[in-house]
Every structure is written in structure tokens, then in C-alpha cells.
Design a protein around this motif. Structure first.
Motif, PDB file in Angstrom:
ATOM      1  N   ASP A  28      -4.050 -41.402  35.732  1.00 26.78           N
ATOM      2  CA  ASP A  28      -5.155 -40.404  34.952  1.00 26.78           C
ATOM      3  C   ASP A  28      -4.032 -38.988  34.054  1.00 26.78           C
ATOM      4  N   ARG A  29      -2.629 -39.056  33.971  1.00 27.82           N
ATOM      5  CA  ARG A  29      -2.616 -37.997  33.141  1.00 27.82           C
ATOM      6  C   ARG A  29      -0.740 -38.407  32.762  1.00 27.82           C
ATOM      7  N   TYR A  30      -0.082 -38.404  31.821  1.00 28.66           N
ATOM      8  CA  TYR A  30       1.610 -38.942  32.095  1.00 28.66           C
ATOM      9  C   TYR A  30       2.024 -37.646  31.308  1.00 28.66           C
ATOM     10  N   PHE A  31       3.026 -36.958  32.120  1.00 31.57           N
ATOM     11  CA  PHE A  31       3.491 -35.412  32.059  1.00 31.57           C
ATOM     12  C   PHE A  31       5.269 -36.394  31.084  1.00 31.57           C
ATOM     13  N   THR A  32       5.124 -34.893  30.106  1.00 34.84           N
ATOM     14  CA  THR A  32       6.253 -35.536  29.653  1.00 34.84           C
ATOM     15  C   THR A  32       7.460 -35.313  29.499  1.00 34.84           C
ATOM     16  N   PRO A  33       8.382 -35.428  29.700  1.00 34.12           N
ATOM     17  CA  PRO A  33       9.543 -34.772  30.204  1.00 34.12           C
ATOM     18  C   PRO A  33       9.802 -33.756  29.305  1.00 34.12           C
ATOM     19  N   THR A  40      15.812 -20.817  18.498  1.00 29.23           N
ATOM     20  CA  THR A  40      16.591 -21.649  17.040  1.00 29.23           C
ATOM     21  C   THR A  40      14.627 -21.205  16.649  1.00 29.23           C
ATOM     22  N   LYS A  41      13.374 -21.290  17.988  1.00 29.59           N
ATOM     23  CA  LYS A  41      12.337 -21.608  17.551  1.00 29.59           C
ATOM     24  C   LYS A  41      12.173 -23.060  16.660  1.00 29.59           C
ATOM     25  N   LYS A  42      12.672 -23.818  16.882  1.00 25.41           N
ATOM     26  CA  LYS A  42      12.550 -25.262  16.685  1.00 25.41           C
ATOM     27  C   LYS A  42      12.365 -26.521  17.659  1.00 25.41           C
ATOM     28  N   PHE A  43      11.493 -27.863  17.663  1.00 25.13           N
ATOM     29  CA  PHE A  43      11.659 -28.351  18.193  1.00 25.13           C
ATOM     30  C   PHE A  43      12.961 -29.546  18.022  1.00 25.13           C
ATOM     31  N   THR A  44      13.699 -30.515  18.991  1.00 23.68           N
ATOM     32  CA  THR A  44      14.615 -31.114  18.193  1.00 23.68           C
ATOM     33  C   THR A  44      13.090 -32.651  17.981  1.00 23.68           C
ATOM     34  N   SER A  45      14.400 -33.525  17.097  1.00 24.79           N
ATOM     35  CA  SER A  45      13.115 -34.543  16.727  1.00 24.79           C
ATOM     36  C   SER A  45      12.810 -35.518  17.879  1.00 24.79           C
ATOM     37  N   ARG A  46      13.860 -35.173  18.473  1.00 20.06           N
ATOM     38  CA  ARG A  46      13.190 -35.592  20.276  1.00 20.06           C
ATOM     39  C   ARG A  46      12.161 -35.300  20.757  1.00 20.06           C
ATOM     40  N   GLU A  47      12.289 -34.479  20.540  1.00 18.70           N
ATOM     41  CA  GLU A  47      11.099 -33.319  21.293  1.00 18.70           C
ATOM     42  C   GLU A  47       9.517 -33.644  20.583  1.00 18.70           C
ATOM     43  N   MET A  48      10.153 -33.151  19.406  1.00 24.14           N
ATOM     44  CA  MET A  48       8.839 -33.549  18.466  1.00 24.14           C
ATOM     45  C   MET A  48       8.345 -34.907  18.521  1.00 24.14           C
ATOM     46  N   ASN A  49       9.116 -35.977  18.312  1.00 25.71           N
ATOM     47  CA  ASN A  49       8.804 -37.828  18.443  1.00 25.71           C
ATOM     48  C   ASN A  49       7.757 -37.607  19.713  1.00 25.71           C
ATOM     49  N   GLN A  64       5.667 -30.614  29.416  1.00 24.85           N
ATOM     50  CA  GLN A  64       6.327 -29.770  29.947  1.00 24.85           C
ATOM     51  C   GLN A  64       6.910 -28.988  29.415  1.00 24.85           C
ATOM     52  N   ILE A  65       7.597 -27.911  30.187  1.00 22.82           N
ATOM     53  CA  ILE A  65       8.084 -27.008  28.963  1.00 22.82           C
ATOM     54  C   ILE A  65       8.915 -26.628  30.275  1.00 22.82           C
ATOM     55  N   LEU A  66      10.546 -26.563  29.655  1.00 20.86           N
ATOM     56  CA  LEU A  66      11.742 -25.716  30.684  1.00 20.86           C
ATOM     57  C   LEU A  66      11.882 -25.096  30.242  1.00 20.86           C
ATOM     58  N   THR A  67      12.148 -23.409  31.114  1.00 18.55           N
ATOM     59  CA  THR A  67      12.447 -22.338  29.978  1.00 18.55           C
ATOM     60  C   THR A  67      11.972 -21.036  31.687  1.00 18.55           C
ATOM     61  N   ASN A  68      13.302 -19.864  31.294  1.00 21.89           N
ATOM     62  CA  ASN A  68      12.093 -18.870  32.079  1.00 21.89           C
ATOM     63  C   ASN A  68      12.290 -17.518  30.875  1.00 21.89           C
ATOM     64  N   LYS A  69      12.020 -17.929  29.851  1.00 24.64           N
ATOM     65  CA  LYS A  69      11.325 -16.722  28.865  1.00 24.64           C
ATOM     66  C   LYS A  69       9.984 -17.248  28.842  1.00 24.64           C
ATOM     67  N   ALA A  70       9.471 -15.733  29.150  1.00 21.46           N
ATOM     68  CA  ALA A  70       7.899 -16.049  28.446  1.00 21.46           C
ATOM     69  C   ALA A  70       7.915 -16.221  27.165  1.00 21.46           C
ATOM     70  N   GLU A  71       8.665 -15.247  26.448  1.00 11.45           N
ATOM     71  CA  GLU A  71       8.570 -15.385  24.639  1.00 11.45           C
ATOM     72  C   GLU A  71       8.987 -17.231  24.445  1.00 11.45           C
ATOM     73  N   ASP A  72       9.943 -17.746  24.530  1.00 10.44           N
ATOM     74  CA  ASP A  72       9.333 -19.273  24.461  1.00 10.44           C
ATOM     75  C   ASP A  72       8.610 -20.334  24.886  1.00 10.44           C
ATOM     76  N   PHE A  73       8.499 -19.581  25.965  1.00 13.12           N
ATOM     77  CA  PHE A  73       6.671 -20.525  26.709  1.00 13.12           C
ATOM     78  C   PHE A  73       6.164 -20.130  25.439  1.00 13.12           C
ATOM     79  N   LEU A  74       5.506 -18.775  25.173  1.00 12.12           N
ATOM     80  CA  LEU A  74       4.649 -18.997  24.265  1.00 12.12           C
ATOM     81  C   LEU A  74       4.912 -19.338  23.230  1.00 12.12           C
ATOM     82  N   TRP A  75       5.747 -19.219  22.347  1.00  9.65           N
ATOM     83  CA  TRP A  75       6.261 -20.428  21.451  1.00  9.65           C
ATOM     84  C   TRP A  75       5.963 -21.724  21.102  1.00  9.65           C
ATOM     85  N   ALA A  76       6.556 -21.646  21.782  1.00 12.92           N
ATOM     86  CA  ALA A  76       6.168 -23.974  22.309  1.00 12.92           C
ATOM     87  C   ALA A  76       4.820 -24.064  22.261  1.00 12.92           C
ATOM     88  N   ALA A  77       4.306 -23.452  23.885  1.00 17.02           N
ATOM     89  CA  ALA A  77       2.728 -23.699  23.669  1.00 17.02           C
ATOM     90  C   ALA A  77       1.710 -23.359  22.586  1.00 17.02           C
TER      91      ALA A  77
END
Ligand SMILES: Cc1cc2nc3c(=O)[nH]c(=O)nc-3n(C[C@H](O)[C@H](O)[C@H](O)COP(=O)(O)O)c2cc1C
Length: 351
Positions: A28-33, A40-49, A64-77
């Protein structure tokens, strides 16, 4: 029953997910690595692809996001929302040393006060952004005694799903899932938070055992079991929906079934080995397109054979040839040998 494909770093990227979805059904659902946002506020090209909508057409994906910083999580979200995603999964399970020492993944579990503050900030802001957050967690860093407090923390937030892999960080993938800890979640987690079981579901029998102990299970996530037997979700689902039928009967019918396009858009094959072969070839073609050098393509395929290899009888010699292959033609020969000379186990299952 809801079936989810576990995130597997280095393996279940978009090439794998697309090929799996094309050849096998019922996930039903696939979770990304995990994606690791930082200053850096930038996805790597692997992450973006991996999350680009054009690489995930027709698939239900949870990044899926791996971090312990709310600011970084919210930026990526926020970035992922721009790409069309409405739900993000937080990784609180990764046991790897480099991740844990940075207090991320299951390392974050050792800091419940900080985790609580993180969830407080992230959940409030995600709600404001109109996004959902789910959590994938282990049951502790050093001891399952940490679990009760962690569960109390999770219970306070409007999580769209809590996926529990009932091991602690120091287990890595050793030992058995701690079903007492999972039971605590099944009993104590408020009903508003859907609970998903994850861990060591490698066969229909494993699934039956889980249901016997937890008959109210509504959602399961599988990783290594699906990598070894990509039809596992289909087989479990067939077993669930045809109550009273024995598993052996179903696999016989699958074998006798015609190869055709079914209602889910994936093909049913008259022969499981042939389906696995076509799936393998689609993966190889997909990686060859996405990755520049044969050497790197082979590296990816060899990682997969750690799992595929366990699906066959007596394939040690050909597997050795695969592991040693540095040229594509040698690799292809070894694969052809396995498919022509070795039978699939019945059922194929991760050991
Ligand atoms: C090679 C490998 C890579 C993994 N990568 C991730 C990951 O990126 N994110 C995550 O939450 N879990 C990751 N996991 C954990 C799996 O998602 C899953 O929780 C674990 O394998 C237990 O489920 P299983 O017994 O069905 O395999 C990884 C596990 C393995 C073996």
C-alpha cells in the motif's frame, strides 16, 4: 490489512520501488530511505532524485527524514510539500553507530526530554502546514525499560502512524523482536494513533503467528522479507482474504494462473521464478539507466543478491560468481545460471 514496504537505505530507492510496484502487488505504501537535512538547506542529488514526482508516478510514497533538529525537519518537510507530499516519516530507529553518536535515529531515544520538545515543535508546525507526521521507532536505546516513557511521549502527539520495530538500538538486527514491548504499545497507545508492526515478518507463517498474538493488527511493515520474497505481501494478503484456506493451495493456484494484467495494474505470472527473473532484469535496466558505470550498477545488484540469494536452493556456487563479478557479462552469466539451475525455495524466506 495495510502492507508497507520498509525503508532500506541503499536498496529501496526509486528504481527498486518502481520495479517492485510494476511486478508485484499489495504494497500500500513505500517509505523512502532516510533523507538527512542539515544546515546547508539543500537535498543531495541522490535525495532529490529519490523523491521527484516523475520518479514516483503511481506509487504511494512516504518520505522519511532523519534528524534531531526541528528546524531542519521542518525545512525538509516544506520542500517535500512543494513536491506534493502530505506526510513525512521521522526515523527514530536507525541503529548505525555514526547516526547514533549524533543523537539521531535510535540515538535520539536516549534523550526523551529533547525528543518531547522536538515533537512538540514539529507537530505544531506540521499541523499549521497541513501535513501529517508519522514515526518509525525502536523501543529504546539501551534497554526496553525506556519504552514506557517513550510511548507516553508519542501518545501525546497527533501522529498519523506509529511504526514499532520492537528491538533496542544495541540489538541492531540481532535477537528477536520484543513482543512484550510491542504488546505495551498495542495496549496503551491511544486509538487515534494507528499502530504498525515491523520486524522479522519473513513468511506467511510469521504473519500468522503475529496475528495469533495480536488479532487486532491492522497494519504491518516488511523489509528483508519482501527483499527476499517480493511476492510476500501478495501471499499474506491472499492468505488473509481466503480464510480457512491453506497457504500451499494458494501458491499452487498462483502457479497455474494465467499471466495477465490484473485490477491492481501488476501482472500475475504463471511462474514465480519467471516473474522474479523479469523483476531482476527490470532492476538491472533501471540501475543501468540511473547509474553511470557498470561497476556501480554491479555493486547495487550484488547488495540485492544478499536477499535474492536466500530465495533459491543450492545456489552457493553461482552466488559466489555473482559476488566476484567485476564485468557485466560475467554477472549476467551467473544470474542466468541461478535462474536456470536452481529452484526457488517453497516458500522463499529471509533466513
Ligand atoms: C540494509 C538496511 C537498510 C535500512 N535502512 C533504513 C532506513 O533508511 N530507514 C529506516 O527507518 N529503517 C531502515 N532499516 C530498517 C528497516 O526499515 C526495518 O525496520 C528492519 O529491517 C526490520 O524490518 P524487517 O525485519 O521486516 O526487515 C534498514 C534496514 C536494513 C537491513
Amino acid at each position: 490489512m495495510r502492507y508497507e514496504f520498509a525503508p532500506m537505505e541503499g536498496i529501496t530507492g526509486y528504481v527498486y520501488r518502481n520495479a517492485h510496484h510494476q511486478y508485484y502487488g499489495k504494497v500500500d505504501r513505500y517509505f523512502t530511505p532516510f533523507i538527512t537535512p542539515n544546515q546547508t538547506k539543500k537535498f543531495t542529488s541522490r535525495e532529490m532524485n529519490d523523491v521527484l514526482p516523475e520518479h514516483n508516478q503511481g506509487l504511494a510514497i512516504v518520505p522519511q527524514i532523519l534528524t534531531n533538529k526541528a528546524e531542519d525537519f521542518l525545512w525538509a518537510a516544506g520542500k517535500l510539500r512543494e513536491l506534493g507530499y502530505g506526510e513525512i516519516n521521522l526515523n527514530l530507529g536507525c541503529p548505525s553507530g555514526t547516526v547514533v553518536t549524533k543523537k539521531r535515529g535510535s540515538g535520539f531515544l536516549a534523550f526523551p526530554v529533547a525528543l518531547d520538545a522536538f515533537l512538540n515543535e514539529v507537530c505544531t508546525e506540521m499541523d499549521r502546514m497541513g501535513m501529517k507526521i508519522s514515526v518509525k521507532t525502536r523501543v529504546g536505546k539501551d534497554s526496553p525499560e525506556e519504552w514506557e516513557e517513550l510511548l507516553e511521549i508519542y501518545s501525546r502527539y497527533p501522529l498519523s502512524e506509529l511504526i514499532v520495530h520492537p528491538r533496542i538500538q544495541t540489538d541492531f538486527y540481532r535477537n528477536h523482536p520484543n513482543l512484550e514491548a510491542y504488546e505495551m504499545a498495542a495496549e496503551k497507545l491511544p486509538e487515534k494513533i494507528p499502530l504498525t508492526y515491523n520486524g522479522d515478518l519473513f513468511s506467511v507463517k510469521d504473519f500468522e503467528n503475529l496475528l495469533e498474538r495480536f488479532p487486532d493488527t491492522e497494519s504491518v511493515m516488511m523489509g528483508r522479507g519482501l527483499l527476499t520474497n517480493p511476492a510476500l505481501a501478495e501471499q499474506i494478503d491472499a492468505h488473509v482474504s481466503m480464510t480457512g484456506r491453506k497457504v500451499g493451495q494458494e501458491s499452487r493456484e498462483t502457479r497455474e494462473g494465467q499471466e495477465k494484467q490484473n485490477g491492481h495494474g501488476y501482472r500475475e505470472f504463471s511462474d514465480e521464478k519467471r516473474r522474479l527473473r523479469e523483476f531482476h532484469d527490470a532492476l538491472l535496466a533501471g540501475y543501468a539507466e540511473a547509474i553511470p558505470e557498470d561497476r556501480n550498477v554491479l555493486f547495487k545488484m550484488k547488495e540485492l543478491w544478499f536477499y535474492f540469494g536466500q530465495a533459491f536452493e543450492n545456489d552457493e556456487k553461482a552466488l559466489k560468481q555473482i559476488r566476484k563479478a567485476v564485468r557485466m557479462d560475467v554477472y549476467r552469466d551467473a544470474v542466468a545460471k541461478i535462474f536456470s539451475e536452481c529452484e526457488l525455495k517453497n516458500p522463499p524466506a529471509f533466513q
